[in-house]
Design a protein around this motif. Sequence first.
Motif, PDB file in Angstrom:
ATOM      1  N   THR A 224      22.417  32.878  -3.410  1.00  0.00           N
ATOM      2  CA  THR A 224      23.452  31.864  -3.290  1.00  0.00           C
ATOM      3  C   THR A 224      22.875  30.516  -3.708  1.00  0.00           C
ATOM      4  O   THR A 224      21.654  30.333  -3.746  1.00  0.00           O
ATOM      5  N   TYR A 225      23.770  29.588  -4.013  1.00  0.00           N
ATOM      6  CA  TYR A 225      23.359  28.280  -4.509  1.00  0.00           C
ATOM      7  C   TYR A 225      24.112  27.185  -3.772  1.00  0.00           C
ATOM      8  O   TYR A 225      25.283  27.351  -3.421  1.00  0.00           O
ATOM      9  N   THR A 226      23.429  26.077  -3.566  1.00  0.00           N
ATOM     10  CA  THR A 226      24.048  24.902  -2.985  1.00  0.00           C
ATOM     11  C   THR A 226      24.365  23.905  -4.097  1.00  0.00           C
ATOM     12  O   THR A 226      23.478  23.539  -4.868  1.00  0.00           O
ATOM     13  N   GLN A 227      25.622  23.502  -4.184  1.00  0.00           N
ATOM     14  CA  GLN A 227      25.988  22.521  -5.194  1.00  0.00           C
ATOM     15  C   GLN A 227      25.576  21.134  -4.720  1.00  0.00           C
ATOM     16  O   GLN A 227      25.955  20.681  -3.640  1.00  0.00           O
ATOM     17  N   LEU A 228      24.788  20.442  -5.555  1.00  0.00           N
ATOM     18  CA  LEU A 228      24.321  19.099  -5.230  1.00  0.00           C
ATOM     19  C   LEU A 228      25.160  18.020  -5.894  1.00  0.00           C
ATOM     20  O   LEU A 228      25.316  16.929  -5.346  1.00  0.00           O
ATOM     21  N   ASP A 229      25.695  18.325  -7.086  1.00  0.00           N
ATOM     22  CA  ASP A 229      26.458  17.339  -7.847  1.00  0.00           C
ATOM     23  C   ASP A 229      27.176  18.077  -8.968  1.00  0.00           C
ATOM     24  O   ASP A 229      26.974  19.285  -9.180  1.00  0.00           O
TER      25      ASP A 229
ATOM     26  N   SER B 162      20.300  14.139 -10.774  1.00  0.00           N
ATOM     27  CA  SER B 162      20.048  14.740 -12.086  1.00  0.00           C
ATOM     28  C   SER B 162      19.083  15.903 -11.946  1.00  0.00           C
ATOM     29  O   SER B 162      18.343  16.006 -10.959  1.00  0.00           O
ATOM     30  N   LEU B 163      19.113  16.782 -12.943  1.00  0.00           N
ATOM     31  CA  LEU B 163      18.215  17.937 -13.001  1.00  0.00           C
ATOM     32  C   LEU B 163      17.608  18.010 -14.389  1.00  0.00           C
ATOM     33  O   LEU B 163      18.326  17.964 -15.393  1.00  0.00           O
TER      34      LEU B 163
ATOM     35  N   LYS C  32      27.888  22.645 -12.673  1.00  0.00           N
ATOM     36  CA  LYS C  32      27.336  22.144 -11.422  1.00  0.00           C
ATOM     37  C   LYS C  32      25.826  21.935 -11.523  1.00  0.00           C
ATOM     38  O   LYS C  32      25.133  22.646 -12.252  1.00  0.00           O
ATOM     39  N   ILE C  33      25.332  20.965 -10.784  1.00  0.00           N
ATOM     40  CA  ILE C  33      23.900  20.833 -10.542  1.00  0.00           C
ATOM     41  C   ILE C  33      23.641  21.520  -9.211  1.00  0.00           C
ATOM     42  O   ILE C  33      24.135  21.084  -8.166  1.00  0.00           O
ATOM     43  N   GLU C  34      22.878  22.617  -9.266  1.00  0.00           N
ATOM     44  CA  GLU C  34      22.731  23.481  -8.094  1.00  0.00           C
ATOM     45  C   GLU C  34      21.269  23.663  -7.711  1.00  0.00           C
ATOM     46  O   GLU C  34      20.368  23.497  -8.533  1.00  0.00           O
TER      47      GLU C  34
END
Length: 256
Positions: free
Chosen positions: A27-32, A68-69, A215-217
Amino acid sequence: MYRSYILLLVLLAFAIVAKSQFKFEYTYTQLDTTDLLVIYKLRWKSDTNNPEYSRTSEMYLFLGKKISLFQSKNTYITDTIFKSIKNIDQMRAYGRNPNNPIAAFHYKIYKNYPYKKLSFIEHVPSNTFLYEEELNIFNWQLHPDTSTINGHLCQKATMSYAGRNYTSWFCHQIPYSDGPYKFTGLPGLIVKIYDDRQHYVFELKSIEKASPSHKIELKDKEYLVTTKEKFFKAKDGFYNDILNRAKAAEFPTETQ
């Protein structure tokens, strides 16, 4: 040419660990949400004993409203493929594909996550390490010099970091205080940056509007939280172990 043997051993080590510990359905957490995708061309000298030889790689900077990523294009492609793999048979099919991209750089750098911090993540068998740094760690000196780079009017800035002197060209008209790798803190996007020996040269290749759904995840997994110093000690230890195994197997380890 004999360094290819070492590269093969390193890639094999990563493949064995990845397959033995691969977990499906992360699973992933959306940061932005990504606003812009900035693509840089990185040219670097992987062998300081052979300064005429250089390599290139495309690097991605995903710019969100707050976070940012930064990662390599091939790491992004591999991550996208892994998200679609649901079982061991699909994983084996992926492993048999000779056209799979191979990333030269495996790290991911999140800026402003957590707030006013930089998070550096990289997997070194058999742990995924995470360390944090202050976001604004660069003491930039602005200069009046200007230059047009890839169609963007840029201003010059310089600073020293980790034993290297860097020259940066940033664009006021692109209002993101960000850039490739860890570089940030200027009043505009960094279009080009390089050290004085040009061991590393990042130059903007393109900027494009990202899909509204991109998404940035951050992957939900157990990270080994550490310091920058301990991370590089662990990474150096891993590669030294690979070299020692190569020597024991009588592979040549010096460029001839």
